[in-house]
Design a protein around this motif. Sequence first.
Motif, PDB file in Angstrom:
ATOM      1  N   LEU A 186       0.830  -1.198   0.000  1.00 27.81           N
ATOM      2  CA  LEU A 186       0.000   0.000   0.000  1.00 27.81           C
ATOM      3  C   LEU A 186       0.868   1.254   0.000  1.00 27.81           C
ATOM      4  O   LEU A 186       0.577   2.222  -0.723  1.00 27.81           O
ATOM      5  N   THR A 187       1.937   1.236   0.774  1.00 32.69           N
ATOM      6  CA  THR A 187       2.829   2.400   0.840  1.00 32.69           C
ATOM      7  C   THR A 187       3.466   2.691  -0.516  1.00 32.69           C
ATOM      8  O   THR A 187       3.539   3.841  -0.945  1.00 32.69           O
ATOM      9  N   VAL A 188       3.916   1.655  -1.199  1.00 31.78           N
ATOM     10  CA  VAL A 188       4.512   1.838  -2.523  1.00 31.78           C
ATOM     11  C   VAL A 188       3.445   2.227  -3.547  1.00 31.78           C
ATOM     12  O   VAL A 188       3.710   3.036  -4.451  1.00 31.78           O
ATOM     13  N   ASP A 189       2.242   1.696  -3.416  1.00 31.70           N
ATOM     14  CA  ASP A 189       1.147   2.092  -4.309  1.00 31.70           C
ATOM     15  C   ASP A 189       0.895   3.589  -4.226  1.00 31.70           C
ATOM     16  O   ASP A 189       0.655   4.257  -5.234  1.00 31.70           O
ATOM     17  N   VAL A 190       0.939   4.127  -3.014  1.00 28.38           N
ATOM     18  CA  VAL A 190       0.615   5.543  -2.802  1.00 28.38           C
ATOM     19  C   VAL A 190       1.786   6.453  -3.167  1.00 28.38           C
ATOM     20  O   VAL A 190       1.612   7.464  -3.845  1.00 28.38           O
ATOM     21  N   PHE A 191       3.003   6.079  -2.746  1.00 27.24           N
ATOM     22  CA  PHE A 191       4.146   6.987  -2.884  1.00 27.24           C
ATOM     23  C   PHE A 191       5.139   6.592  -3.975  1.00 27.24           C
ATOM     24  O   PHE A 191       6.115   7.309  -4.201  1.00 27.24           O
ATOM     25  N   GLY A 192       4.912   5.478  -4.647  1.00 24.72           N
ATOM     26  CA  GLY A 192       5.830   5.051  -5.686  1.00 24.72           C
ATOM     27  C   GLY A 192       7.190   4.701  -5.120  1.00 24.72           C
ATOM     28  O   GLY A 192       7.298   4.104  -4.046  1.00 24.72           O
ATOM     29  N   GLU A 193       8.255   5.115  -5.829  1.00 27.87           N
ATOM     30  CA  GLU A 193       9.619   4.802  -5.389  1.00 27.87           C
ATOM     31  C   GLU A 193       9.913   5.386  -4.014  1.00 27.87           C
ATOM     32  O   GLU A 193      10.695   4.824  -3.235  1.00 27.87           O
TER      33      GLU A 193
END
Length: 379
Positions: free
Chosen positions: A343-350
């Motif tokens: 979820l964190t990568v989905d929201v903030f990308g790299e």
Amino acid sequence: MINLRNILIALISIFSIVAHAQQKKARVLVLIHSDNGSTYELAKEFAKGLESSNQAEAIIKMVKKNEHAKLKEIPVATPNELSSYDGIAFGSPIYFGNMSTAMSEFLSMTVDLWTKHGLEGMPATVFMSAGSGAGKELAIQSIWNSLAVHGMILVSNGIRGNEKIDVKIPQGNTVLGTTSLSSAKNVERPSESERYLIKLQGENFAKIALALKGTFFKSTVPLLENKTTVASTLKQKKITLPEVPQPAGNYKPYIRTGNLIFINQVALKDGKILNPGKLGKELNEQQVKEATRTTMLNVIAVLNEAVEGNLEQVKRCVQLTGIFNTPEGYTKHADLMNVASDLTVDVFGEKGKHARATFGASSIPVNSAVEIQAIFEID
């Protein structure tokens, strides 16, 4: 056949004329901070004046997100995009004879532009929304100081239009730029005269921006409309951030020290713990994963509050630590925590990729199935 060819030639000529005219227009960023919409009203009037002669195009953006009904749909600018315009108009409320805190914080993030001479030679103008009107010239000068350090060309109002304003009531006219006396209740604000002055300011700025177009360094950084933002990602993925959970004791939802924000959250949803209990007893793995997603959404909601609604300030997620209410001998904590990491990568990308720790506990406060500790770095 001949008629069709003539029509096609005519259409191509028209399109060429339109394209040429668009290339000749100056693109002007109207960059504002607005608390309750007063500065935004001035921005709209400035944009009308700017575009009235068809010499310039206005793009209104905020320095930070605001959930006010009038303002929540306005896009947020990033410092690096400033050098891609032909001119910038800055608008801010007046705070005790100074620019607003949000505008000051945004300008403090333009150091990289300054070191690269990114705004030198670009025209700039300023308008502000005042309360009583006290200190309005000082406030405009507070923004001018920052713009002068960047080497921008400062465009003032002079006494343009003053002969036509209504002198029977207080007005926000200054020689430096238009202001609106937003707290004066004897007349609707911006007043008719203030709207007249800000339109003139826009008209004048359009001529200067067009005249200087192409004479200074201009970045090719894509504008924010073509750039994926955290807000657009949340909207695209239909991710809705919950209300920030309130502390149950003598502590705060987050602490900021320097550029780091520390957050701890459990699986609270709509005032209740989602899927309370222990894995393998009251809960299965899928239920714990649902609780983990809810907990991470709470973390992001608290982070959003910490950055005052501008998640573009997040530089990276430094670390996530997942603590799970599991029985002795359970070893698949990493699988449970993947929900929060994804979820964190989905929201903030790299910027969402992080270091991570996971472990089990015999119990967790309020019988939550999971607790997540998070550390974020912001600009």
